[in-house]
Design an enzyme around this catalytic site. Structure first.
Site, PDB file in Angstrom:
ATOM      1  N   TRP A 125       0.837  -1.136  -0.412  1.00 14.79           N
ATOM      2  CA  TRP A 125      -0.119   0.086   0.535  1.00 14.79           C
ATOM      3  C   TRP A 125       1.035   1.232   0.098  1.00 14.79           C
ATOM      4  O   TRP A 125       0.400   2.146  -0.812  1.00 14.79           O
ATOM      5  CB  TRP A 125      -1.049   0.259   0.992  1.00 14.79           C
ATOM      6  CG  TRP A 125      -1.332  -1.454   1.034  1.00 14.79           C
ATOM      7  CD1 TRP A 125      -1.814  -2.555   1.839  1.00 14.79           C
ATOM      8  CD2 TRP A 125      -2.502  -1.481  -0.545  1.00 14.79           C
ATOM      9  NE1 TRP A 125      -2.528  -3.469   1.551  1.00 14.79           N
ATOM     10  CE2 TRP A 125      -2.955  -2.655   0.237  1.00 14.79           C
ATOM     11  CE3 TRP A 125      -3.313  -1.265  -1.242  1.00 14.79           C
ATOM     12  CZ2 TRP A 125      -4.550  -3.647  -0.061  1.00 14.79           C
ATOM     13  CZ3 TRP A 125      -4.098  -1.882  -2.046  1.00 14.79           C
ATOM     14  CH2 TRP A 125      -4.691  -2.952  -1.353  1.00 14.79           C
ATOM     15  N   ASP A 170      -1.937   6.566   6.443  1.00 15.36           N
ATOM     16  CA  ASP A 170      -2.379   6.181   6.199  1.00 15.36           C
ATOM     17  C   ASP A 170      -2.810   5.148   7.291  1.00 15.36           C
ATOM     18  O   ASP A 170      -1.645   4.370   7.134  1.00 15.36           O
ATOM     19  CB  ASP A 170      -1.741   4.965   4.833  1.00 15.36           C
ATOM     20  CG  ASP A 170      -3.768   4.247   4.520  1.00 15.36           C
ATOM     21  OD1 ASP A 170      -4.259   3.918   5.531  1.00 15.36           O
ATOM     22  OD2 ASP A 170      -3.047   3.395   3.279  1.00 15.36           O
ATOM     23  N   LYS A 206     -11.957  -2.080   8.128  1.00 16.99           N
ATOM     24  CA  LYS A 206     -11.271  -3.123   8.745  1.00 16.99           C
ATOM     25  C   LYS A 206     -11.404  -2.679  10.329  1.00 16.99           C
ATOM     26  O   LYS A 206     -12.044  -3.677  11.100  1.00 16.99           O
ATOM     27  CB  LYS A 206      -9.889  -2.470   9.048  1.00 16.99           C
ATOM     28  CG  LYS A 206      -9.252  -2.361   7.532  1.00 16.99           C
ATOM     29  CD  LYS A 206      -8.697  -2.829   6.630  1.00 16.99           C
ATOM     30  CE  LYS A 206      -8.000  -2.820   5.242  1.00 16.99           C
ATOM     31  NZ  LYS A 206      -7.461  -4.164   5.063  1.00 16.99           N
TER      32      LYS A 206
END
Length: 357
Positions: free
Chosen positions: A99, A166, A190
């Site tokens: 990511w 992030d 999540k």
């Protein structure tokens, strides 16, 4: 048979949040209409949006200097919106996995992008340390938890330049000093809600500094000025997010989520380290509390497919590791009960008894 949900995302949610959201789909708060069919401009949804914003601010201790907005597009959209809004001369990134690499790729479109530190040399099994942060950066970007490789920042780093993070997969799982960050963002799917809504926490005074013209939808200021309703927001995901935040507060807040995270991780990592059939993949000091990655130990590699089927037969869902790492991954997000981890540990011990050499 009870199912134990270790999916990496979309992932487990508190049962009461699911039930309350299901009721709202049929009818929202006795108004005679479904949540799915009301206007986002109504007082009924404005209340939901305002409560979600206030709860997140309370739970994370977000200072008045920062604004909270809810957007569509996922964290991946933020990979380019961040440099669009902030990269004027040079941006810095810490490369800790897939990511982070995707975010780096997007930033390079907008200007000079420096990889300040990386753990790619060891297949991202640790968090880089001991590097120097250049002071001429417009911002430094980190990914605080790496779902694929199972590594995590456990404290807020100190940065001489604006810090952007992030936090898609560890938000609300540990206390965060939001004042250290110019911006925090992440997908909700999540620890915070279902897929479909992205949270952005941004310090207002860092906006509007770049010389490039910003498309209306990319400019965070437009979303702030319109309380996340510059365009039609993801109504249902924001409602579920609010229900999850209510559950987190009722259960004891972020401090209690952090205690439970350590409890779950200690149980599972303890078994991984004890059991001769398995071994962890991340450096111990950087092990993620959210995504616990492990593989078969040396000499037992051929048993991986058999263990996966063995675990599935006992109700373990979503424990297959990412294709880039292999092995197994147990995602232990906030809503996962300790009993599910205990069930996985018992499964590993049963498999050991049947296969130990």
């Amino acid at each position: 048979m009870k199912m134990h949900n270790f999916n990496a995302g979309p992932s487990i949610l508190p049962r009461e949040a699911i039930e309350n959201s299901a009721k709202a789909i049929l009818e929202l708060d006795g108004i005679g209409l479904s949540l799915l069919e009301i206007s986002h401009r109504t007082k009924d949804f404005e209340k939901v949006n305002d409560e979600a914003n206030a709860l997140l601010r309370e739970l994370l201790g977000v200072p008045d200097t920062h604004k909270i907005i809810f957007l569509g597009g996922g964290a991946s959209t933020q990979f380019y919106e961040v440099p669009y809004n902030f990269l004027e001369n040079k941006a810095g990134y810490i490369n800790t996995g897939v990511w982070a690499k995707k975010a780096i790729k997007e930033a390079k479109i907008f200007g000079q992008t420096e990889v300040v530190a990386s753990s790619e040399d060891k297949n991202f099994n640790y968090i880089p340390k001991g590097y120097r942060i250049p002071t001429d950066l417009d911002y430094l970007h980190i990914t605080t938890n790496n779902t694929i490789y199972g590594t995590e920042y456990h404290t807020d780093i100190d940065s001489p330049v604006m810090l952007v993070a992030d936090m898609s997969s560890d938000i609300l799982s540990r206390p965060v000093d939001v004042s250290k960050y110019g911006m925090i963002y992440g997908g909700a799917q999540k620890n915070m809600g279902p897929a479909g809504v992205t949270f952005v926490i941004v310090r207002e005074d860092v906006l509007g500094k770049v010389s490039r013209p910003l498309p209306s939808m990319v400019d965070y200021r437009n979303h702030i000025a319109n309380d996340s309703m510059f365009n039609t927001p993801p109504v249902f995901p924001i409602f579920v997010l609010r229900e999850v935040l209510k559950w987190v507060k009722k259960e004891g807040g972020v401090a209690e989520m952090n205690r439970r995270a350590h409890e779950r991780a200690d149980l599972l990592y303890g078994e991984i380290d004890r059991n001769p059939l398995f071994k962890g993949t991340a450096e111990k000091e950087d092990r993620s509390l959210m995504n616990i990655c492990f593989v078969m130990n040396d000499g037992y590699e051929e048993l991986a497919p058999e263990f996966l089927e063995f675990a599935k037969a006992r109700g373990m869902v979503g424990i297959k590791g990412h294709r880039l790492v292999g092995g197994f991954r147990a995602s232990c997000y906030n809503a996962l009960a300790k009993e599910s981890v205990q069930a996985l540990v018992a499964c590993m011990q049963e498999f050991e008894a049947a296969n130990k050499k």
